[in-house]
Enzyme design. Sequence first.
Site, PDB file in Angstrom:
ATOM      1  CE  LYS A   1      -5.438   1.734  -5.113  1.00  0.00           C
ATOM      2  NZ  LYS A   1      -4.765   1.685  -3.796  1.00  0.00           N
TER       3      LYS A   1
HETATM    4  C1  LIG Z   1      -3.985   0.776  -3.241  1.00  0.00           C
HETATM    5  C2  LIG Z   1      -3.390   1.125  -1.944  1.00  0.00           C
HETATM    6  C3  LIG Z   1      -2.156   0.588  -1.548  1.00  0.00           C
HETATM    7  C4  LIG Z   1      -1.407  -0.417  -2.383  1.00  0.00           C
HETATM    8  O1  LIG Z   1      -0.918   0.113  -3.585  1.00  0.00           O
HETATM    9  P1  LIG Z   1      -0.484  -0.872  -4.770  1.00  0.00           P
HETATM   10  O2  LIG Z   1      -0.192   0.021  -5.916  1.00  0.00           O
HETATM   11  O3  LIG Z   1      -1.679  -1.756  -5.039  1.00  0.00           O
HETATM   12  O4  LIG Z   1       0.679  -1.649  -4.304  1.00  0.00           O
HETATM   13  C5  LIG Z   1      -1.639   0.991  -0.336  1.00  0.00           C
HETATM   14  N1  LIG Z   1      -2.292   1.861   0.472  1.00  0.00           N
HETATM   15  C6  LIG Z   1      -3.479   2.380   0.122  1.00  0.00           C
HETATM   16  C7  LIG Z   1      -4.172   3.298   1.072  1.00  0.00           C
HETATM   17  C8  LIG Z   1      -4.070   2.050  -1.093  1.00  0.00           C
HETATM   18  O5  LIG Z   1      -5.247   2.571  -1.426  1.00  0.00           O
END
Ligand SMILES: *Cc1c(COP(=O)(O)O)cnc(C)c1O
Length: 496
Positions: free
Chosen positions: A114
């Site tokens: 993120k």
């Molecule tokens: C947010 C997240 C995901 C999923 O990503 P999306 O964009 O919501 O599909 C997968 N793995 C981790 C560790 C995340 O923080």
Amino acid sequence: MYTMDYFSTRGATERVSSAEAILKGLASDGGLFVPASFPQMTLPEIEALRDLSYEERAVRILRLYLTDYTEEVVKGCVSRAYGHTFDDVRRAPVRAVGDLEVLELWHGPTSAFKDMALQLLPQLMSTARSKTGEQDTILILVATSGDTGKAALDGFADAEGIRIMVFYPDGGVSPVQRLQMVTQEGANVSVVAVRGNFDDAQRGVKEIFGDAAMAKELAALHTKLSSANSINWGRLVPQIVYYFSAYADLLADGKIETGDPVNFTVPTGNFGNILAGYYAKRMGLPVGKLVCASNANNVLTDFLQTGIYDRKRDFYQTMSPSMDILVSSNLERLLYHLTEDTGQVAAWMQDLAEVGKYDASRLLPALQEHFWAAFADDRATEEEIRAVYERTQYTLDTHTAVAYRAAEDYRRETDDRRPMVVLSTASPYKFGASVLHALGENVAELDEFAQMERLHARSGMEIPVHLAALHTAAVLHEGVCEKDGMPAAVLTFARA
Ligand SMILES: *Cc1c(COP(=O)(O)O)cnc(C)c1O
């Protein structure tokens, strides 16, 4: 140079600039902003990325979409976002693990992917606020299944003219994720646990956005709401960059030649990360298949195999909590791009809201041209962590393990041998207990920090400094609310 406009997936006639789309988060009809076209990168332009830094690559891609920002401004935002807070100069390095390539997206300050978007979004948003002459305070509301919350708090803490409030499901995030959030410093931040699951928290935030009476009360407080969830265009656009960057790295390493298609496997929740890969493909990046990896909450696996989206099913809390999602909001953008029919998208979204289901099976050929899907439950995830560790000595986090497994499933079930990049979305340290358990360790007696030490001994990976520092950080946010108490919590914060 052209101007890139944005409009709603659900047909509202407003056309906005990227700054406005980023500031508003959601279109006025509840739809998501999409660009009016896909800007193109030619193969020579892609090849030229090979010798650039991550930041330089980012500027090349971002400026194609952020046409109302000057290149100088984009450069400034990018260098502040991906500067000293990343612990690898390559920012998003690719490394070979077994037969696959792993794209590590967790070298930022919160150790999850993120950060790739949420270190940049506040920069883009602060600039957007001054560009559009906005005087009101922007209040960012976030519903998080774990990683978004901390990454948003870290990105927005003490941002000028912006406040941020994060809701997370009580008991639905890992202990480290919770500690990361409740210790967040900054005069402009609030963190509240909701008695419910992630979908409850996300629905609560969506309802607040759609609540006219609430908007009026907030207006009296000189406050406007916005979103940092992955539905915000400013979240999606930074993610397109690392697909190009990974491709450029494979070129630099001589693993592919310009034009060779590459497959990507993405551990998926809200469909934001994988959708960025679809954008990269539509922009001209040679992408073969995008493999959508889910955990036991496999609503997307079913959707990509049948064209029917049905969220009426049991919800599981898994060891990959950031993927514990039954309503993948960003899918709406894909539906728009595959149909270019806003009325149809609005009708499907209405079905989803009213009956929990919609039938897009007429899109199945188009979906399957670009996507393939598989899922792994917790048992398979643990097996995968152990098997990859034994074979390669590389330690996967739980989310990445789901993806690694799906990538292997894809290789086994098809004869596609093109290079496969697995997106690694979290450091194993963020989910230490589950990872150690998978490696056969008994962690019942160990606190989070003892677990980090144990994982260090097993994996040989450095403990991220920001995680180690949680040991001595003070808990600053202890608020808890019911699902229907979220609007009141927002007003209390806005008044404070
Ligand atoms: C947010 C997240 C995901 C999923 O990503 P999306 O964009 O919501 O599909 C997968 N793995 C981790 C560790 C995340 O923080």
